[in-house]
Enzyme design. Structure first.
Site, PDB file in Angstrom:
ATOM      1  N   THR A 117      69.805 -45.143  54.657  1.00 51.37           N
ATOM      2  CA  THR A 117      70.869 -45.792  54.190  1.00 51.37           C
ATOM      3  C   THR A 117      72.097 -44.766  54.776  1.00 51.37           C
ATOM      4  OG1 THR A 117      69.943 -46.168  52.173  1.00 51.37           O
ATOM      5  CG2 THR A 117      72.250 -46.169  52.216  1.00 51.37           C
ATOM      6  N   GLY A 253      70.735 -42.877  37.544  1.00 49.37           N
ATOM      7  CA  GLY A 253      70.577 -41.668  38.334  1.00 49.37           C
ATOM      8  C   GLY A 253      69.800 -41.995  39.653  1.00 49.37           C
ATOM      9  N   CYS A 256      69.785 -42.751  44.984  1.00 52.64           N
ATOM     10  CA  CYS A 256      70.562 -43.868  45.598  1.00 52.64           C
ATOM     11  C   CYS A 256      71.846 -44.262  45.018  1.00 52.64           C
ATOM     12  CB  CYS A 256      69.710 -45.002  45.778  1.00 52.64           C
ATOM     13  SG  CYS A 256      68.102 -44.526  46.923  1.00 52.64           S
TER      14      CYS A 256
HETATM   15  C1  UDX Z   1      67.335 -48.167  43.768  1.00 56.29           C
HETATM   16  C2  UDX Z   1      67.292 -49.657  43.940  1.00 56.29           C
HETATM   17  O1  UDX Z   1      66.618 -50.482  42.865  1.00 56.29           O
HETATM   18  C3  UDX Z   1      66.405 -50.020  45.067  1.00 56.29           C
HETATM   19  O2  UDX Z   1      66.601 -51.168  45.594  1.00 56.29           O
HETATM   20  C4  UDX Z   1      67.133 -49.181  46.249  1.00 56.29           C
HETATM   21  O3  UDX Z   1      66.332 -49.320  47.691  1.00 56.29           O
HETATM   22  C5  UDX Z   1      66.989 -47.723  45.852  1.00 56.29           C
HETATM   23  O4  UDX Z   1      67.943 -47.475  44.698  1.00 56.29           O
HETATM   24  P1  UDX Z   1      65.786 -46.524  42.447  1.00 56.29           P
HETATM   25  O5  UDX Z   1      66.777 -45.558  42.659  1.00 56.29           O
HETATM   26  O6  UDX Z   1      64.643 -46.234  42.682  1.00 56.29           O
HETATM   27  O7  UDX Z   1      65.920 -47.905  43.181  1.00 56.29           O
HETATM   28  O8  UDX Z   1      65.368 -46.949  40.843  1.00 56.29           O
HETATM   29  P2  UDX Z   1      65.997 -48.111  39.815  1.00 56.29           P
HETATM   30  O9  UDX Z   1      64.608 -48.680  39.226  1.00 56.29           O
HETATM   31  O10 UDX Z   1      66.772 -49.210  40.642  1.00 56.29           O
HETATM   32  O11 UDX Z   1      66.896 -47.625  38.826  1.00 56.29           O
HETATM   33  C6  UDX Z   1      67.889 -46.878  39.188  1.00 56.29           C
HETATM   34  C7  UDX Z   1      68.851 -46.203  37.870  1.00 56.29           C
HETATM   35  O12 UDX Z   1      69.126 -47.081  37.101  1.00 56.29           O
HETATM   36  C8  UDX Z   1      67.761 -45.387  37.124  1.00 56.29           C
HETATM   37  O13 UDX Z   1      68.131 -44.248  36.865  1.00 56.29           O
HETATM   38  C9  UDX Z   1      67.113 -46.257  36.454  1.00 56.29           C
HETATM   39  O14 UDX Z   1      66.929 -45.482  34.802  1.00 56.29           O
HETATM   40  C10 UDX Z   1      68.570 -47.052  35.758  1.00 56.29           C
HETATM   41  N1  UDX Z   1      68.558 -48.298  35.029  1.00 56.29           N
HETATM   42  C11 UDX Z   1      67.837 -49.267  35.888  1.00 56.29           C
HETATM   43  C12 UDX Z   1      68.916 -48.341  33.732  1.00 56.29           C
HETATM   44  O15 UDX Z   1      69.484 -47.629  33.255  1.00 56.29           O
HETATM   45  N2  UDX Z   1      68.814 -49.550  33.195  1.00 56.29           N
HETATM   46  C13 UDX Z   1      68.240 -50.911  33.841  1.00 56.29           C
HETATM   47  O16 UDX Z   1      68.112 -51.730  33.065  1.00 56.29           O
HETATM   48  C14 UDX Z   1      67.658 -50.596  35.321  1.00 56.29           C
END
Ligand code: UDX
Length: 427
Positions: A117, A253, A256
């Site tokens: 990224t 968190g 990304c």
């Molecule tokens: C994210 C993107 O989804 C992915 O497409 C990108 O390539 C990388 O970043 P990731 O960081 O692994 O992936 O986690 P993700 O499952 O997206 O959750 C991100 C954050 O949002 C986490 O802290 C999660 O707890 C929070 N979250 C997610 C919520 O608090 N509520 C939700 O409904 C969904």
């Protein structure tokens, strides 16, 4: 190039899709562990088997250096880290190192795919470097990843779309790379490099915005006596909104969302474009763990002990980068609270971050022992089946603060707990 969360999953899955792949990394211990099959450096569902199967089929190998393989390769994929520095600016050191090594070793025309990224415009500047410094025709392609940690293999093999940023008319090699996925009906969206980079940042920032938005609505719901579960459901039934990424919690968190929203703000600043909404996403999220600490301080006195269950930034990973649970634990400890913590996968990494600010327990009930408040910060299955009677016997006071809406509310109320849940007014 780069055998971390993105590089190892991508390399292994490209082998699974039928390509011959060599994953390259400078970390000798990591490469040795992978070559010998003794250690997979990251915890991802299904990855270990895929590595073993494709190694056995001779389609996946590991090397310490690009020089031995680059001139038998049609494509080099750069998947190294692009961390933020203290001032919130992207550190390009690893990317620049890869570009320099390709310049030095490439003796034949190549496609170089940037999967890391990178801020918008980076791929174009890398193209300029190759044009100026290499005698080979090297074509730079932007191909951002959309892999969620814990679901990365599935997200790679069954993506919603593949985004390709390329200035080249001839798509042959890239079509070949993703042939199997397009045969499975996955849309390969071709555009230019800047647009492909922007799609990545816009997608992540928009998903982060959904999370930050529902967290603010959860605060409102708490004070008005609403039901945040029904609010999410009621909103998500509108197909234009959708149910996903509307679960209220302690904030987003990971490596990304926080980084990508900040990078998009910086891109706006660098080009004199105001992005007030994107700025507000970061701000809203950064305030969140402070608000949660404020609520906790209303529940317990500083002389009492608190247990925090779940330290990773979400369930299904051992990753604690920008984890709200870690921020909450650090803040509470800094304000004099004694903390006892547990996590099914994240303790090793949490120890490097929190050191002796808290005490660690392998058994979650031991972590709750003698505490006056138990905070459930991450939606691990271990906490979905918490035994309320058992927990009651371990704790000094029966207070539980569920930041992820995962515990069985009814059984805790029956066991005499005062239950607080994000998005619900506490009685
Ligand atoms: C994210 C993107 O989804 C992915 O497409 C990108 O390539 C990388 O970043 P990731 O960081 O692994 O992936 O986690 P993700 O499952 O997206 O959750 C991100 C954050 O949002 C986490 O802290 C999660 O707890 C929070 N979250 C997610 C919520 O608090 N509520 C939700 O409904 C969904």
């Amino acid at each position: 190039m780069g055998t971390g969360y993105v590089g190892l999953v991508s390399g292994t899955c490209f082998a699974e899709l039928g390509h011959d792949v060599v994953c390259v990394d400078k970390d000798k211990a990591k490469i040795d562990g992978l070559k010998l099959g003794t250690k997979v450096p990251i915890f991802e569902k299904g990855l270990e088997d895929l590595i073993k199967n494709n190694q056995a089929r001779g389609r996946l190998d590991f090397a310490l250096d690009i020089s031995g393989v680059i001139n038998e390769s049609d494509i080099v994929i750069v998947a190294v880290g692009t961390p933020l520095d203290a001032k919130g600016r992207t550190n390009f050191d690893y990317i620049n190192q890869c570009v320099s090594e390709i310049v030095v070793h490439a003796k034949r025309d190549l496609h170089v795919i940037i999967k890391s990224t990178v801020p918008v415009g980076t791929c174009d500047s890398i193209q300029k470097r190759f044009d100026q410094e290499s005698s080979c025709a090297i074509n730079v392609v932007s191909n951002p990843e959309f892999l969620r940690e814990g679901e990365a293999v599935q997200d790679f093999l069954l993506p919603d779309r593949v985004v390709i940023g390329s200035e080249l008319e001839n798509r042959g090699v890239i079509d070949e790379l993703y042939r199997e996925l397009s045969n499975r009906g996955v849309e390969i969206l071709y555009t230019n490099r800047v647009t492909a980079e922007l799609i990545k940042y816009a997608s992540n920032s928009f998903l982060a915005a959904k999370v930050a938005f529902i967290n603010e609505i959860a605060d409102l719901s708490e004070s008005l006596g609403g039901d945040i579960g029904d609010i999410s459901r009621g909103m998500g039934l509108d197909k234009r909104i959708g149910h996903k990424f509307l679960n209220a919690g302690p904030g987003f968190g990971g490596s990304c969302f926080p980084k990508d929203t900040k990078a998009l703000i910086n891109t706006g600043n660098d080009h004199g474009v105001e992005l007030p909404l994107v700025g507000a996403i970061s701000l809203s999220n950064e305030m969140r763990h402070k608000q949660i600490v404020k609520r906790i301080k209303k529940m317990v006195r500083v002389s009492e002990e608190i247990s925090v269950l779940g330290l990773t930034y979400k369930a299904g990973t051992d990753d604690i980068r920008c984890s709200p649970a870690i921020n909450i634990a650090r803040e509470l400890s800094a304000q004099g609270f004694k903390l006892r913590v547990h996590d099914p996968k994240g303790i090793a990494k949490a120890k490097k971050e929190l050191r002796n600010m808290v005490s660690y327990y392998d058994n979650l009930y031991d972590a709750a022992k003698g505490t006056s408040l138990c905070v459930v910060a991450t939606e691990w299955d271990d906490y979905k089946n918490l035994d309320s009677e058992k927990l009651a016997n371990y704790m000094k006071k029966r207070h539980i603060y569920d930041l992820r809406k995962v515990i069985n509310n009814e059984s805790f109320v029956k066991s005499g707990f005062k239950v607080m849940v994000v998005g619900y007014r506490s009685e």
